[in-house]
Enzyme design. Structure first.
Site, PDB file in Angstrom:
ATOM      1  N   HIS A 300     -31.617  45.291  -4.744  1.00  0.00           N
ATOM      2  CA  HIS A 300     -30.599  44.774  -4.057  1.00  0.00           C
ATOM      3  C   HIS A 300     -29.954  43.549  -4.408  1.00  0.00           C
ATOM      4  O   HIS A 300     -29.609  42.558  -3.794  1.00  0.00           O
ATOM      5  CB  HIS A 300     -30.780  44.593  -2.277  1.00  0.00           C
ATOM      6  N   ASP A 363     -37.367  45.822  -1.123  1.00  0.00           N
ATOM      7  CA  ASP A 363     -37.451  47.316  -0.688  1.00  0.00           C
ATOM      8  C   ASP A 363     -36.505  48.025  -1.649  1.00  0.00           C
ATOM      9  O   ASP A 363     -35.814  47.385  -2.411  1.00  0.00           O
ATOM     10  CB  ASP A 363     -36.782  47.726   0.701  1.00  0.00           C
ATOM     11  N   GLU A 364     -36.766  49.327  -1.875  1.00  0.00           N
ATOM     12  CA  GLU A 364     -35.971  50.192  -2.715  1.00  0.00           C
ATOM     13  C   GLU A 364     -35.655  49.940  -4.000  1.00  0.00           C
ATOM     14  O   GLU A 364     -34.552  49.952  -4.693  1.00  0.00           O
ATOM     15  CB  GLU A 364     -34.808  50.266  -1.984  1.00  0.00           C
ATOM     16  N   VAL A 365     -36.889  49.491  -4.620  1.00  0.00           N
ATOM     17  CA  VAL A 365     -36.898  49.380  -6.147  1.00  0.00           C
ATOM     18  C   VAL A 365     -36.673  50.820  -6.964  1.00  0.00           C
ATOM     19  O   VAL A 365     -37.168  51.741  -6.504  1.00  0.00           O
ATOM     20  CB  VAL A 365     -38.030  48.651  -6.550  1.00  0.00           C
TER      21      VAL A 365
END
Length: 592
Positions: A300, A363-365
């Protein structure tokens, strides 16, 4: 002839007791609309009936302790005064909070006031007396006691003394919020009323009650954020989790690295500079709200970072190979320069927000992004002796980044402060306790409430903040923006679903490890113009769940919820309608 007689009779009644053909009667904890006749001598207005009849005196969120409210007397809105201990650390806070209170009750009443004047002779005045035990605490903290106690006494000279006792300013501020909800306008007799007999003992069950607000995908103006803070205070929420930056834009003006917003903001007018941030933090503080900043990483990150040399995958295509939404961007943990920049930016955040806890996102690597970065994979193999399996990226590279980043955060803070991370593939590793010690990390859960991994985290002794998307994501249920159909987390989360999202049900016998929760608004499909209707009144539903921990479901709260929405509208919040107004005026008539 009969019809004419009834009309004349009703006009006589209107002339003698008020201007409405209708009054209300209290029936089993709700108010029933009733036609006024010549036999009606003491009919209640709807606002009177709501206070006297509803369980908890129609207060939102419903108090957790004893509630006695009765004996409404006519008051002069201009007669509210207060006394408190002078010249202490919280004196200015109390003064400003009381000023907010007096302006607020005028807004609650002014939208309903009949232009005529009351002929009453004995109009009472109100004196609020504060007894705040801690005269030094002027910042909301984890340990802040937000409870309060209200007791009143009506004197012979028509003064209602309101004694507010609270361990902290923040509890006293909540007491003012409750008192503001007890000032009502009687539209039958055109008078402002206030209970002369009040006894309330109240305090929240959960200490973390908030909203997570994304201002990166679409910019949200400071004015709109202030509206959100007003509505939060009115609902006794105490935490604004500010998701300041993301891949789409970097609107935060960093003192140490101004180039981040220069390259990353949508425009020079769509930024949050030092003065803006300072103003919003103070605006929140006097309303009992802490502002917790988030600098999301190592994923992100994109816009603003593209010239620093520490980001990979920036705007790579096709984007769905390298990230969850465009534009892509992820930190390259092999770059030593990255941690120097992070230390600087952390320092900027810490000096402005002075938070006792810091949100690092996490989050969300996307493993494929890292695995497609040649200099990074070379560093992993040649310098670290790691392989390039998914496990190596998750078990070794990601923890390496988190360890280095946290060291720089601690260095910038001059001490170790608690870190919040979103749940992710990292937090669900078997050895997560070694990577993220529960004594140092708090985890914010966004998975579904029935995800068994939540129980696993509790068993590993983590303290959790709930933002489970199946109930608390307020951007769900709208059209897709990367394809057709609905967005990924549909359906729309109703206030009923939000209200019934009980932490004690999710956590079971480990409820004590739940700090509280946040509704979350991601702004891919919202922004300044739709902010109010996305958040309100739904966020207020979870406010009662976290404050009161009600044993009943949404049905028992519905009438009070409709009343509270009206309060939010009076404060200038464009809160969405949830039923026809007829339902609020004809209680218990709209349920199946």
């Amino acid at each position: 002839m009969l019809i004419k007689t009834l009309i004349l009779l009703n006009f006589y009644v209107l002339f003698t007791i008020g201007t409405s053909l209708w009054h209300y009667e209290c029936l089993e904890s709700y108010c029933e609309k009733t036609l006024t006749t010549s036999n009606t001598s003491n009919g209640l207005s709807l606002s009177e009936c709501n206070i006297l009849c509803h369980n908890g005196a129609a207060i939102w969120p419903k108090p957790t302790g004893n509630v006695t409210v009765s004996d409404l007397v006519e008051i002069d809105l201009k007669s509210f005064t207060f006394t408190t201990t002078p010249q202490t650390a919280i004196t200015s806070l109390v003064t400003e909070a009381f000023d907010i209170f007096t302006k607020q009750i005028k807004k609650f009443v002014s939208c309903k006031v009949f232009l005529g004047k009351s002929n009453a002779i004995d109009v009472a005045s109100v004196q609020v007396v504060f007894n705040i035990l801690d005269q030094k605490l002027d910042l909301m903290t984890f340990g802040t006691d937000e409870s309060y106690r209200i007791e009143t006494q009506l004197t012979n000279n028509s003064v209602v003394y309101v004694n507010v006792t609270a361990p902290s300013f923040f509890g006293a501020r909540h007491a003012l919020e409750t008192l503001s909800q007890l000032v009502v306008y009687d539209d039958i007799r055109q008078r402002t009323l206030f209970p002369s007999n009040i006894f309330i003992v109240d305090g929240p069950i959960y200490s973390w009650r908030g909203i997570s607000l994304d201002t990166s995908r679409n910019y949200v103006t400071p004015k709109a954020i202030k509206r959100t803070l007003r509505a939060m205070a009115a609902s006794k929420l105490n935490t604004l989790h500010w998701h300041l930056t993301d891949t789409a834009s970097f609107p935060y003006v960093s003192k140490s690295h101004p180039e981040l917003s220069e390259y990353g903001a949508y425009s020079p007018s769509k930024v949050y500079n030092n003065d803006t941030v300072k103003t919003l933090i103070e605006y929140a503080r006097v309303r009992g709200i802490r502002v917790v900043p988030e600098l999301d990483s190592p994923a992100h990150v994109g816009e603003g970072w593209q010239t620093t040399g520490v980001v990979t995958c920036f705007n790579w295509k096709p984007w769905d190979d390298y990230c969850v939404e465009p534009p892509c961007g992820q930190f390259d943990p092999s770059q030593d320069k990255l941690y120097d920049i992070l230390e600087d930016v952390y320092g900027d955040f810490l000096s402005q927000f002075d938070p006792e806890v810091f949100h690092m996102g996490g989050d969300e690597v996307n493993v494929n992004c890292w695995n497609s970065t040649s200099n990074l994979t070379k560093w992993m193999v040649e310098e670290k002796g790691w392989n390039l399996t998914k496990e190596d990226f998750l078990d070794k590279l990601w923890p390496y980044f988190q360890d280095e980043a946290s060291k720089r955060l601690y260095k910038a803070a001059g001490k170790e402060i608690p870190i919040i991370l979103w749940t992710s593939e990292l937090t669900f590793l078997d050895n997560v306790q070694e990577i993220l010690p529960p004594s140092k990390y708090l985890l914010q859960v966004w998975e579904r409430s029935d995800d068994l991994r939540i129980q696993t985290l509790l068993e590993k002794n983590y303290s959790l903040i709930l933002s489970n998307y199946d109930a608390l994501y307020l951007d769900c249920g709208f059209g897709g923006w990367v394809d057709d159909g609905q967005n990924w987390c549909s359906p729309y989360k109703t206030w009923q679903t939000i209200y019934d999202n009980k932490p004690e049900v999710i956590a079971g016998n480990r409820t004590s490890q739940i700090l509280g929760g946040e509704t979350a608004l991601w702004t891919e499909e919202s922004g300044t113009n739709s902010l109010d209707s996305r958040l309100w009144p739904r966020a207020a539903a979870f406010a009662e769940t976290l404050w009161t921990s009600p044993s009943t479901n949404w049905e028992q709260a519905q009438e009070r919820f409709l009343i509270h929405r009206e309060r939010l509208v009076a404060l200038g919040i464009d809160a969405d309608e949830i039923q026809p107004e007829w339902c609020r005026r004809n209680q218990h008539n709209c349920r199946l």
